[in-house]
Design a protein around this motif. Structure first.
Motif, short mmCIF file in Angstrom:
data_model
loop_
_atom_site.label_atom_id
_atom_site.label_comp_id
_atom_site.label_asym_id
_atom_site.label_seq_id
_atom_site.Cartn_x
_atom_site.Cartn_y
_atom_site.Cartn_z
N SER A 36 0.82 -0.79 -0.17
CA SER A 36 -0.33 0.07 0.00
C SER A 36 0.66 1.12 -0.06
O SER A 36 0.16 2.70 -0.68
CB SER A 36 -1.09 0.03 1.27
OG SER A 36 -0.40 -0.12 2.47
N PHE A 301 -5.16 0.44 3.25
CA PHE A 301 -4.72 -0.31 2.58
C PHE A 301 -4.69 1.16 1.53
O PHE A 301 -4.50 1.31 0.23
CB PHE A 301 -5.39 -1.58 2.27
CG PHE A 301 -4.79 -2.10 1.92
CD1 PHE A 301 -4.09 -2.76 2.81
CD2 PHE A 301 -5.84 -3.58 2.46
CE1 PHE A 301 -3.35 -4.23 2.98
CE2 PHE A 301 -5.84 -4.93 2.78
CZ PHE A 301 -3.79 -5.07 3.17
N TRP A 302 -5.91 2.29 2.10
CA TRP A 302 -5.71 3.50 1.21
C TRP A 302 -5.86 4.65 1.49
O TRP A 302 -4.98 5.16 0.41
CB TRP A 302 -7.46 3.63 0.75
CG TRP A 302 -7.67 1.96 -1.01
CD1 TRP A 302 -8.22 1.42 -0.04
CD2 TRP A 302 -7.92 2.46 -1.24
NE1 TRP A 302 -8.21 0.42 -0.61
CE2 TRP A 302 -8.34 0.51 -2.14
CE3 TRP A 302 -7.29 3.06 -2.78
CZ2 TRP A 302 -8.47 0.48 -3.57
CZ3 TRP A 302 -7.54 2.51 -4.03
CH2 TRP A 302 -7.66 1.41 -4.15
#
Length: 490
Positions: A36, A301-302
């Protein structure tokens, strides 16, 4: 007075074990964070990835993690915590290192001679590079997911072995904080490692980041071999500490839960997976995890991509690294969240489950602040980061106590299985939110969708934030409906 004397004399080796669980979870989250923190600025330009490509890779990891969790718990119950943990961390560390070979494998598969040729590819060749590289990354993520699925079943089982019920929520909060510490350290070192090796001509930099971070797990394995022994055989645990750990086996009823029966302890028949899935207690835990866990995985993850897309700070800039560090530093408040049920128990003397659900209701209210994160972020990115950090802290407090609900309601010899089911639900939740977010962000970016005053990618992110803010209240309501009072499985 007598109890105080015993407390002063007893050893505290259980906290050393808790420290090992903390370290393992820290390494666990650093390994899953490498992708990520490198995909947007290092991997995507090389392999021509879109948001959907990354979402698919992250989603496959989550899906395999979900399925593997279903079996990891049974595997840990069968093999035991020492050997089971070694197998788990050995597999996921190998998987982490395998990511470094994905670039080489893509070039070999497509017959591309140099990295520059791959980076400059256009048209059909660029599409082929993206597709083939995605499949190779998926393969590495599958190995990583299979191994990482064993971490929480192992850690929760060790906690049930080394801590009485009153302390399990706090102990779980401590080792679960490893996920926060891992996520907090990762932004400071992973992009820096990638940039350092790229500037020195070692591949594109991200490869060595995977190898170095992946290698930490092998170091932990050596320590685990030396330190861990079952509590009853451990010479570092004296009789006073052993008596303290086993206090639950002496207590047979709870004075505030009249008629409640304690779950069977070790030595009873293990419940089969099918038997577990027929129980309301299992579905309470499963749905509580499914409805809430995707929030943490989205943040994990974002958020680096969010900082890059909305504020323009790439992951290797000092500003992005400080934003991520502060975010996860705030989530360390979850340590106090893990202590809250113990405080309620000591004040009310009610059963651990009752007090845990009261604490979890508090944690379910805090994420409502997430509705303000992006609107207030128009004034300063720091406001957004602080609010997201508070949501993350609430999640970690919620998650630590949700793990402990399993050990409240189920026998010790079934705890790892229940934790595996728990992890499966979280993995499915993560799969849906990762794949969905990738496609949503590509769609709103292309169509320039407007939502609540935000346009394009910002609209997509705000849609996901709205879901994340409401998820915990929904999860708590479902759990309370299915198991309204302490009702252990015998």
């Amino acid at each position: 007075m007598k109890e105080q004397t015993v407390q002063q004399r007893m050893t505290n080796f259980r906290w050393v074990i808790c420290g090992m669980l903390f370290l393992a979870t820290t390494v666990n989250y650093m390994d899953r964070q490498v992708l990520s923190l490198t995909w947007k600025d290092f991997i995507a330009p090389e392999f021509h990835w879109s948001n959907a490509n990354y979402g698919d890779v992250a989603g496959v990891f989550a899906l395999v993690y979900a399925v593997a969790n279903l079996f990891a718990g049974r595997f840990i119950d069968w093999l035991g915590t020492k050997k089971g943990y070694l197998w788990a961390i050995g597999i996921w560390s190998t998987g982490a290192c395998l990511h470094a070979l994905c670039g080489w494998a893509t070039k070999q598969w497509l017959g591309i001679d140099t990295m520059a040729h791959m980076v400059d590819a256009a048209g059909m060749l660029a599409s082929s590079v993206a597709m083939v590289s995605v499949y190779f990354f998926m393969a590495a993520r599958i190995v990583l997911a299979v191994g990482e699925a064993g971490n929480f079943p192992s850690a929760v089982k060790v906690t049930a072995e080394y801590f009485p019920k009153r302390d399990r929520g706090y102990a779980t909060a401590i080792f679960n904080a490893g996920s926060t510490v891992g996520a907090m350290i990762a932004p400071l070192c992973i992009p820096t490692l990638a940039r350092f090796f790229k500037d020195h001509g070692v591949g594109n930099g991200w490869e060595m980041a995977f190898i170095i971070i992946g290698g930490l797990g092998f170091l932990w394995m050596g320590l685990w071999l030396f330190i861990y022994k079952p509590m009853k055989e451990n010479r570092h645990v004296n009789d006073a500490e052993r008596e303290y750990i086993l206090q639950d086996t002496i207590e047979t009823t709870d004075r505030h839960d009249v008629g409640a029966e304690r779950p069977a302890d070790d030595g009873g028949r293990k419940l089969s997976l099918a038997e577990c899935l027929r129980l309301r207690q299992t579905w309470a835990i499963l749905l509580g995890k499914f409805l809430s866990d995707g929030v943490w995985w989205f943040l994990l993850f974002w958020t680096p991509a969010y900082i890059s897309d909305v504020y323009g700070y790439t992951s290797d800039t000092s500003m992005a690294q400080m934003l991520m560090f502060v975010l996860y530093a705030i989530t360390m408040l979850s340590l106090f969240g893990g202590k809250l049920p113990t405080i309620i128990i000591n004040r009310t003397h009610k059963h651990a489950y009752t007090c845990r659900m009261q604490a979890m209701f508090v944690f379910a209210l805090i994420p409502l602040l997430g509705l303000l994160a992006q609107p207030l972020g128009r004034y300063s990115c720091w406001i957004t980061i602080i609010i997201i950090g508070l949501v993350g802290a609430a999640h970690q407090s919620w998650s630590a106590n949700l793990f402990s609900v399993g050990s409240d309601l189920f026998p010790k010899n079934t705890v790892a299985t229940i934790t595996g089911i728990n992890g499966m639900a979280g993995g499915i939740s993560s799969f849906l939110i990762n794949v969905g977010s990738g496609r949503l962000l590509d769609y709103v970016d292309k169509s320039q969708t407007v939502f609540m005053g935000f346009q394009g990618k910002e609209a997509g992110y705000f849609m996901v934030f709205c879901f994340c803010s409401m998820a915990y209240l929904l999860a708590w309501t479902v759990m309370k409906t299915l198991v309204p009072r302490y009702n252990p499985v015998r």
